[in-house]
Structure formats: C-alpha cells, structure tokens
Design an enzyme around this catalytic site. Structure first.
Site, mmCIF file in Angstrom:
data_model
loop_
_atom_site.group_PDB
_atom_site.id
_atom_site.type_symbol
_atom_site.label_atom_id
_atom_site.label_comp_id
_atom_site.label_asym_id
_atom_site.label_seq_id
_atom_site.Cartn_x
_atom_site.Cartn_y
_atom_site.Cartn_z
ATOM 1 N N ASN A 28 7.432 14.435 36.577
ATOM 2 C CA ASN A 28 6.008 14.785 37.247
ATOM 3 C C ASN A 28 5.054 14.551 35.997
ATOM 4 O O ASN A 28 4.316 15.088 35.369
ATOM 5 C CB ASN A 28 6.010 16.199 37.286
ATOM 6 C CG ASN A 28 4.666 16.783 38.017
ATOM 7 O OD1 ASN A 28 4.123 15.840 38.773
ATOM 8 N ND2 ASN A 28 4.073 17.949 37.846
ATOM 9 N N HIS A 30 2.563 12.754 33.442
ATOM 10 C CA HIS A 30 1.003 12.679 33.186
ATOM 11 C C HIS A 30 0.723 11.809 32.047
ATOM 12 O O HIS A 30 1.573 11.153 31.416
ATOM 13 C CB HIS A 30 0.501 14.170 33.014
ATOM 14 C CG HIS A 30 1.252 14.909 32.047
ATOM 15 N ND1 HIS A 30 0.897 14.422 30.354
ATOM 16 C CD2 HIS A 30 1.565 16.037 32.135
ATOM 17 C CE1 HIS A 30 1.628 15.374 29.908
ATOM 18 N NE2 HIS A 30 2.215 16.317 30.703
ATOM 19 N N HIS A 33 2.769 12.057 28.723
ATOM 20 C CA HIS A 33 4.161 11.353 28.646
ATOM 21 C C HIS A 33 4.082 10.055 28.621
ATOM 22 O O HIS A 33 4.619 9.379 27.678
ATOM 23 C CB HIS A 33 4.844 11.466 29.892
ATOM 24 C CG HIS A 33 5.376 12.938 30.177
ATOM 25 N ND1 HIS A 33 4.596 13.664 31.203
ATOM 26 C CD2 HIS A 33 6.055 13.672 29.870
ATOM 27 C CE1 HIS A 33 5.281 14.900 31.531
ATOM 28 N NE2 HIS A 33 6.184 15.026 30.444
ATOM 29 N N GLN A 57 17.103 25.821 31.001
ATOM 30 C CA GLN A 57 15.966 26.374 29.995
ATOM 31 C C GLN A 57 15.025 27.242 30.753
ATOM 32 O O GLN A 57 13.833 27.390 30.154
ATOM 33 C CB GLN A 57 15.227 24.941 29.341
ATOM 34 C CG GLN A 57 14.590 24.188 30.316
ATOM 35 C CD GLN A 57 13.816 22.909 29.586
ATOM 36 O OE1 GLN A 57 14.770 21.989 29.125
ATOM 37 N NE2 GLN A 57 12.869 22.696 29.110
ATOM 38 N N GLY A 143 6.405 15.603 22.049
ATOM 39 C CA GLY A 143 5.083 16.115 21.813
ATOM 40 C C GLY A 143 4.942 17.141 21.067
ATOM 41 O O GLY A 143 5.665 18.116 21.272
ATOM 42 N N VAL A 172 -1.818 15.157 24.074
ATOM 43 C CA VAL A 172 -3.118 14.489 24.751
ATOM 44 C C VAL A 172 -3.663 15.362 25.464
ATOM 45 O O VAL A 172 -3.250 16.414 26.042
ATOM 46 C CB VAL A 172 -2.559 13.435 25.363
ATOM 47 C CG1 VAL A 172 -3.626 12.689 26.312
ATOM 48 C CG2 VAL A 172 -1.640 12.481 24.806
HETATM 49 O O1 PAF Z 1 9.428 19.058 26.776
HETATM 50 C C1 PAF Z 1 10.232 18.844 28.043
HETATM 51 O O2 PAF Z 1 10.014 18.332 28.967
HETATM 52 C C2 PAF Z 1 11.939 19.426 28.187
HETATM 53 O O3 PAF Z 1 11.872 20.583 27.270
HETATM 54 C C3 PAF Z 1 12.971 18.749 27.560
HETATM 55 C C4 PAF Z 1 12.503 18.157 26.096
HETATM 56 C C5 PAF Z 1 12.907 17.182 28.517
HETATM 57 C C6 PAF Z 1 14.228 19.045 27.778
HETATM 58 O O4 PAF Z 1 14.681 19.399 29.014
#
Ligand code: PAF
Length: 277
Positions: A28, A30, A33, A57, A143, A172
C-alpha cells in the site's frame, strides 16, 4: 523488474548480486516508501523491496484483516522508481510452520508503542530478521516515521552482529505537515483535516524545547490534554532521548518528541527530533 513470491526463486535471482539493498514494506505504498527506494537506489547494484503484511506484528484487535493489499499498484510504482526486485511472499512462504523461535528485543520493546501494542516489536524484529535471511542484503532502509521500530532494528543488527548497514530515512510529510502513512487512508475527509493537530502539538513542544523549556512532564501533559479536548484519544506524548527512548535529564541535547493518538478509528503516530547542541 522481477516480481518474486518464493524464497527459492529469490535466492536464485540474487545469487550473483554483490551489493543488495532491501526496503522492507507492508505494501500500500505512498510517497514515503518511494523516498526510501530513492535513498537506497544509489547505494546498491540491486534494489529489493519486500511486500508482506506481517500478521505477527498485529495485535488481536488491530487492522491486520483490513490492511490494504494493493500488489499490482505497488509493483507499478516500484518499477517506475527503479526497483529491481519485488519480493512478495505469501504467509505460507514466510511462516510455513507456527513461528516458535522469535526475536525478543530488549527493554525498548516495552516502552511507548510497545506498551500499547504488546508483542508488536517481537513480530517486527522476527519478520525483519527472516527477511534479512531470505534476501541477505548489505543495506536496509527504515523510515524514522516509525522511530522506535528503527531503533529496535538498529539494535537487533548490532547485538546479533548482522553484516547489514541500517540507513534511516527522514519522514515524508504532506504539504500541511501530516506524516505520510498507509493508515491515513482510513481517515474521513473531516478527520484528514483534523489529523495535522498531532504534528502541530509535537512541533509546539519542539519549539518550546528550542526556546529553552525543560519542564518535560508539563509539556507532555499539556499536549495530551489539548489533543483529548479536540476529540482525540491520546496514548502518549513523550519527550525522550534519541539514542534509547529513555527519559532525558535537563542537560540532554539529542531529543525526540513522540506521539500516538487515535482519531476516530484510526491510530496515528508521529515524531520530531530536536537537536539542542
Ligand atoms: O514498517 C513496516 O512497514 C513494517 O513494520 C516492516 C518493517 C515492513 C516489518 O513488517
């Protein structure tokens, strides 16, 4: 750009690559990224972005199920940005069996985000270590929008002696100051307007620190009260040391102001570093 779903195929594709950079994401994508991709690009001969929504997570009542899965659009953006490989495994590929061996970050996992999202950083550290083992990059970019995550992963790499350089990327922001986040898309138009209050309040604290104030607890609770009075449900506003997120004393120079609060059904986080040297 190659889009790869299995570890075996990934290893075959990367076999002859000597300088690989990894940008781990949950998709997803933006502009934030894409900024990570741009930062990685000149540092490596082969740029890999991973896309994996990591169940481990997310807490039981969090947004794992509704987290947007937008692989086709993400691949289009990554190809335009000059990414070489997208690694988009499914859950079975990453967790072929129940994940009984996990990475437990140090005490930092119990602070701030960790206190409100128990187990979150165990899930992050575990999947990132697995992604590191699958991709075997020399460089990885994270980030600073997820400041605590960046510190947890930097420490994991250090303590486990992983041969990977972690490069932090600045947050950002939209023109009005809102930090870009995949979760901003949950905000209604009215909430989107209100959302910048989080940034405004941590910025007000940054300015107060820059003008010499050191009454940290008062600054924190004023911001919490002000946000709650506007209808937010604030988890924390905290002034901490940049190095380890512990409470600073009045002489600390490298500080970070972090906040997390819920606006309607959307939980937003943000932070600003303050360097007083
Ligand atoms: O920051 C994220 O998008 C996630 O926590 C990561 C580092 C990809 C781990 O799933």
């Amino acid at each position: 750009m190659d889009v790869i779903h299995s570890v075996a195929e990934l290893r075959a594709r990367l076999y002859n690559e000597r300088q690989v950079a990894l940008v781990p994401t949950m998709g997803n994508l933006h502009d934030g990224h894409i900024d990570l991709i741009q930062l990685a690009k000149p540092r490596a001969a082969c740029l890999v972005a991973s896309i994996f929504v990591n169940r481990l997570q997310f807490g039981p009542h969090e947004d794992f199920e509704r987290y947007p899965r937008t692989l086709a659009a993400d691949c289009e953006r990554l190809a335009q940005a000059g990414c070489n490989v997208v690694f988009a495994p499914d859950e079975q590929e990453v967790y072929p069996e129940p994940q009984e061996y996990t990475v437990d970050p140090s005490g930092i996992q119990n602070l701030l985000e960790g206190a409100f999202r128990p187990g979150h950083f165990r899930g992050v550290a575990t999947v990132v270590l697995k992604l590191f083992n699958m991709v075997q990059p020399q460089i990885a970019i994270f980030g600073k929008k997820d400041y605590q995550q960046y510190l947890v992963l930097r420490e994991m790499v250090k303590q486990l002696a992983l041969p990977i350089e972690i490069i932090p990327a600045e947050t950002v922001r939209a023109p009005d100051g809102l930090a870009l986040s995949s979760r901003n898309m949950y905000l209604s138009p009215l909430e989107r307007v209100e959302a910048i209050a989080l940034y405004h309040h941590i910025n007000t604290i940054r300015e107060a620190l820059q003008s010499g104030r050191r009454d940290f607890a008062a600054l924190e609770s004023q911001a919490v009260d002000a946000l709650n009075a506007r209808g937010w449900k604030t988890d924390y506003v905290a002034i901490r040391r940049q190095s380890d997120l512990m409470q600073p004393d009045a002489h600390a120079h490298a500080l970070v102001v972090l906040a997390a609060a819920r606006l309607g059904n959307t939980r937003l986080i943000d932070n600003l570093e303050v360097d007083l040297s």
